[in-house]
Design a protein around this motif. Structure first.
Motif, PDB file in Angstrom:
ATOM      1  N   SER A 130       0.817  -1.219   0.000  1.00 27.10           N
ATOM      2  CA  SER A 130       0.000   0.000   0.000  1.00 27.10           C
ATOM      3  C   SER A 130       0.852   1.272   0.000  1.00 27.10           C
ATOM      4  O   SER A 130       0.378   2.347  -0.362  1.00 27.10           O
ATOM      5  CB  SER A 130      -0.934   0.008   1.212  1.00 27.10           C
ATOM      6  OG  SER A 130      -0.181  -0.148   2.404  1.00 27.10           O
ATOM      7  N   ASP A 131       2.137   1.158   0.406  1.00 27.53           N
ATOM      8  CA  ASP A 131       3.037   2.326   0.400  1.00 27.53           C
ATOM      9  C   ASP A 131       3.523   2.650  -1.011  1.00 27.53           C
ATOM     10  O   ASP A 131       4.007   3.744  -1.273  1.00 27.53           O
ATOM     11  CB  ASP A 131       4.262   2.078   1.288  1.00 27.53           C
ATOM     12  CG  ASP A 131       3.901   1.937   2.758  1.00 27.53           C
ATOM     13  OD1 ASP A 131       2.835   2.465   3.141  1.00 27.53           O
ATOM     14  OD2 ASP A 131       4.659   1.306   3.505  1.00 27.53           O
ATOM     15  N   VAL A 132       3.440   1.654  -1.905  1.00 30.44           N
ATOM     16  CA  VAL A 132       3.907   1.854  -3.283  1.00 30.44           C
ATOM     17  C   VAL A 132       2.756   2.470  -4.076  1.00 30.44           C
ATOM     18  O   VAL A 132       1.705   1.849  -4.269  1.00 30.44           O
ATOM     19  CB  VAL A 132       4.349   0.522  -3.928  1.00 30.44           C
ATOM     20  CG1 VAL A 132       4.821   0.753  -5.357  1.00 30.44           C
ATOM     21  CG2 VAL A 132       5.457  -0.124  -3.102  1.00 30.44           C
ATOM     22  N   ALA A 133       2.960   3.698  -4.515  1.00 29.72           N
ATOM     23  CA  ALA A 133       1.901   4.424  -5.230  1.00 29.72           C
ATOM     24  C   ALA A 133       1.811   3.960  -6.676  1.00 29.72           C
ATOM     25  O   ALA A 133       2.834   3.861  -7.359  1.00 29.72           O
ATOM     26  CB  ALA A 133       2.186   5.922  -5.180  1.00 29.72           C
ATOM     27  N   GLY A 134       0.594   3.665  -7.146  1.00 28.98           N
ATOM     28  CA  GLY A 134       0.400   3.259  -8.548  1.00 28.98           C
ATOM     29  C   GLY A 134       1.030   1.899  -8.829  1.00 28.98           C
ATOM     30  O   GLY A 134       1.049   1.021  -7.971  1.00 28.98           O
ATOM     31  N   LEU A 135       1.541   1.723 -10.058  1.00 27.83           N
ATOM     32  CA  LEU A 135       2.239   0.512 -10.502  1.00 27.83           C
ATOM     33  C   LEU A 135       1.433  -0.755 -10.231  1.00 27.83           C
ATOM     34  O   LEU A 135       1.969  -1.779  -9.806  1.00 27.83           O
ATOM     35  CB  LEU A 135       3.620   0.399  -9.822  1.00 27.83           C
ATOM     36  CG  LEU A 135       4.541   1.612  -9.911  1.00 27.83           C
ATOM     37  CD1 LEU A 135       5.832   1.354  -9.155  1.00 27.83           C
ATOM     38  CD2 LEU A 135       4.847   1.953 -11.359  1.00 27.83           C
ATOM     39  N   GLU A 136       0.133  -0.696 -10.481  1.00 33.06           N
ATOM     40  CA  GLU A 136      -0.745  -1.814 -10.116  1.00 33.06           C
ATOM     41  C   GLU A 136      -0.380  -3.118 -10.823  1.00 33.06           C
ATOM     42  O   GLU A 136      -0.356  -4.174 -10.204  1.00 33.06           O
ATOM     43  CB  GLU A 136      -2.222  -1.451 -10.401  1.00 33.06           C
ATOM     44  CG  GLU A 136      -2.768  -0.323  -9.538  1.00 33.06           C
ATOM     45  CD  GLU A 136      -2.502  -0.507  -8.040  1.00 33.06           C
ATOM     46  OE1 GLU A 136      -2.630  -1.653  -7.558  1.00 33.06           O
ATOM     47  OE2 GLU A 136      -2.167   0.481  -7.362  1.00 33.06           O
ATOM     48  N   SER A 137      -0.085  -3.053 -12.142  1.00 30.89           N
ATOM     49  CA  SER A 137       0.214  -4.302 -12.852  1.00 30.89           C
ATOM     50  C   SER A 137       1.549  -4.884 -12.408  1.00 30.89           C
ATOM     51  O   SER A 137       1.718  -6.099 -12.348  1.00 30.89           O
ATOM     52  CB  SER A 137       0.180  -4.102 -14.369  1.00 30.89           C
ATOM     53  OG  SER A 137       1.186  -3.230 -14.778  1.00 30.89           O
ATOM     54  N   ALA A 138       2.524  -4.006 -12.085  1.00 32.09           N
ATOM     55  CA  ALA A 138       3.822  -4.486 -11.577  1.00 32.09           C
ATOM     56  C   ALA A 138       3.627  -5.185 -10.238  1.00 32.09           C
ATOM     57  O   ALA A 138       4.185  -6.261  -9.992  1.00 32.09           O
ATOM     58  CB  ALA A 138       4.797  -3.319 -11.430  1.00 32.09           C
ATOM     59  N   LYS A 139       2.813  -4.574  -9.361  1.00 35.30           N
ATOM     60  CA  LYS A 139       2.564  -5.178  -8.047  1.00 35.30           C
ATOM     61  C   LYS A 139       1.836  -6.513  -8.195  1.00 35.30           C
ATOM     62  O   LYS A 139       2.180  -7.481  -7.526  1.00 35.30           O
ATOM     63  CB  LYS A 139       1.742  -4.217  -7.168  1.00 35.30           C
ATOM     64  CG  LYS A 139       2.557  -3.053  -6.631  1.00 35.30           C
ATOM     65  CD  LYS A 139       1.830  -2.290  -5.542  1.00 35.30           C
ATOM     66  CE  LYS A 139       0.793  -1.351  -6.085  1.00 35.30           C
ATOM     67  NZ  LYS A 139       0.258  -0.425  -5.069  1.00 35.30           N
ATOM     68  N   GLN A 140       0.874  -6.550  -9.123  1.00 35.82           N
ATOM     69  CA  GLN A 140       0.120  -7.790  -9.314  1.00 35.82           C
ATOM     70  C   GLN A 140       1.035  -8.914  -9.818  1.00 35.82           C
ATOM     71  O   GLN A 140       0.977 -10.046  -9.333  1.00 35.82           O
ATOM     72  CB  GLN A 140      -1.022  -7.562 -10.305  1.00 35.82           C
ATOM     73  CG  GLN A 140      -1.912  -8.802 -10.447  1.00 35.82           C
ATOM     74  CD  GLN A 140      -2.969  -8.633 -11.521  1.00 35.82           C
ATOM     75  OE1 GLN A 140      -3.174  -7.555 -12.041  1.00 35.82           O
ATOM     76  NE2 GLN A 140      -3.650  -9.710 -11.855  1.00 35.82           N
ATOM     77  N   ALA A 141       1.893  -8.580 -10.788  1.00 31.95           N
ATOM     78  CA  ALA A 141       2.807  -9.587 -11.341  1.00 31.95           C
ATOM     79  C   ALA A 141       3.768 -10.099 -10.272  1.00 31.95           C
ATOM     80  O   ALA A 141       4.051 -11.302 -10.193  1.00 31.95           O
ATOM     81  CB  ALA A 141       3.590  -8.999 -12.514  1.00 31.95           C
ATOM     82  N   LEU A 142       4.276  -9.192  -9.438  1.00 29.23           N
ATOM     83  CA  LEU A 142       5.199  -9.595  -8.376  1.00 29.23           C
ATOM     84  C   LEU A 142       4.488 -10.432  -7.315  1.00 29.23           C
ATOM     85  O   LEU A 142       5.062 -11.379  -6.776  1.00 29.23           O
ATOM     86  CB  LEU A 142       5.858  -8.367  -7.740  1.00 29.23           C
ATOM     87  CG  LEU A 142       6.974  -7.735  -8.571  1.00 29.23           C
ATOM     88  CD1 LEU A 142       7.330  -6.351  -8.055  1.00 29.23           C
ATOM     89  CD2 LEU A 142       8.223  -8.616  -8.582  1.00 29.23           C
TER      90      LEU A 142
END
Length: 433
Positions: A130-142
């Protein structure tokens, strides 16, 4: 230039045969694999069909021998039978692998591992998704690669396998390393964080051993993640004029280890970050099955970043105030916003140092104020401190004016040409984060 690859391959074969003859199969296997990698590269450049045919024949023989050794190492049994070709070693059938604890760990290996121990992140960095702003697809892949295989191993059966290698690329300061910290915090895995300085040694041949030991340690501690920051400094294009022999050997070893021949690497994830993806060697780039572009933050992400960096510091900004800041910082990277907020955090301190009037608040503290404010006392921090009130002085809350003042003198650090390079790379090789 390509003759260097053949010479290097022959040298690796010589060492492999020597270890094979001595029954040191665990050492012989990676040497054979290094030789094969160099032979493969040489074949790309070799024009003479007869030489090509001869090298291909040798390549097949050494590959067969490496496969025999790998099968034995995987089973943990006795040494393989005699090699089927004249160049490879003829191993005695009576030789067996030393039992655990018989000779103890190789002292040289212990020294290399001790050096790599500092790369293991034992304290969680405390950066949440939640601290990482945006980058939703990167977070999902990780999350698919890091969290699901550990929590729900039953999802990954048959042909469904977790991602094994991620490349995060983008302009400086966009949050690639920050994202890696979030992975380290959220993953129930051993996290190895390494830089080029951890893997480059001044001693001949030691750098590739460090790479090999790093992957061995990761396999032993699986599930684990190896994070390599600024991977371009280790894995630039091969064959460049300024490329050293040590650099070539590190790249070859990294390629062999990432290929995972002879190992079950389903529980070892390689995560790497770079600001210059075009500088990466093509073979290394291909090893990363996921290449994710980490762009500059969008409007919503910038708004979120201002809030995260301010934290619980007292301020009087409303939601529309944060939105206005996000609009004013178009083109800023996450790092630029962090620097901006850091500067803003000192503005109340500067006001307090320069203040000529203070007011006593309801909770018995002193705060700077304007001369016309009711209850204002003409004094300064030196006088208050001299009267034993130093611990009672508190700076005022941060205001929108503080931000405007700092933003008037700050410029974004990422240029349009930088962005163009990364966007072109994304069209050719990557995917949007």
């Amino acid at each position: 230039m390509y003759s260097n690859f053949k010479e290097q391959a022959i040298e690796y074969v010589r060492q492999a045969v020597q270890e094979d003859n001595a029954g040191n199969y665990a050492k012989a296997f990676p040497l054979y694999m290094n030789a094969l990698e160099y032979f493969k590269t040489h074949l790309k450049y070799e024009k003479n069909p007869k030489i090509k045919e001869a090298i291909t024949h040798k390549f097949t023989e050494y590959l067969r021998r490496a496969e025999e050794i790998r099968a034995v190492l995987d089973e943990g049994g006795t040494g393989p039978g005699p090699a089927s070709n004249g160049d490879a070693a003829v191993a005695s059938r009576s030789k067996t692998k030393p039992k655990d604890g018989e000779d103890g760990e190789d002292p040289e290996q212990s020294k290399l591992r001790a050096g790599l121990n500092s790369a293991i992140v034992r304290e969680k960095p405390n950066v949440k998704w939640s601290d990482v702003a945006g980058l939703e697809s990167a977070k999902q892949a990780l999350q698919e690669a890091v969290i699901l295989p550990v929590k729900f191993p039953q999802f990954f059966t048959g042909k469904r396998r977790p991602w094994r290698a991620f490349l995060l690329y983008g302009p400086p300061g966009t949050g690639k390393s920050y994202l890696a910290k979030a992975v380290a915090t959220e993953a129930e895995s051993t996290f190895f964080s390494v830089s080029s300085s951890d893997l480059v040694s001044k001693w001949m041949g030691e750098s590739e051993k460090l790479v090999s030991n790093l992957f061995e340690m990761a396999r032993e501690s699986a599930p684990s993640i190896i994070f390599i920051d600024e991977i371009d400094s280790l894995c630039g294009q091969r064959g460049e004029g300024n490329e050293s022999e040590a650099s070539r050997r590190i790249k070859t070893e990294l390629l062999v280890q990432m290929q995972g021949v002879g190992h079950n690497d389903d529980k070892v994830l390689v995560l790497a970050a770079t600001n210059t993806p075009y500088a990466l060697d093509q073979a290394i780039r291909r090893r990363f099955d996921k290449r994710i572009y980490i762009p500059l933050p969008d409007l919503k992400a910038r708004q979120h970043m201002f809030k995260v960096h301010l934290g619980d510091t007292p301020h009087d900004l409303s939601e529309s105030g944060f939105e206005d800041l996000a609009h004013k910082t178009e083109g800023f990277s996450g790092s630029d916003i962090s620097v901006c907020v850091k500067d803003v955090l000192f503005e109340p301190v500067r006001k307090t140092q320069d203040a000529m009037f203070f007011i006593k608040t309801s909770n018995d503290t002193w705060m700077p104020c304007g001369p016309k404010q009711p209850g204002a006392v003409q004094t300064n921090i030196q006088e208050l401190a001299a009267n034993g009130l130093a611990s009672k002085i508190i700076p005022p809350p941060i205001t929108k004016t503080d931000f405007d003042k700092v933003l008037a003198r700050q410029r974004p650090t990422v240029s349009k040409s930088d962005l163009d390079v990364h966007e072109r790379f994304t069209q050719e090789f990557g995917e949007e984060g």
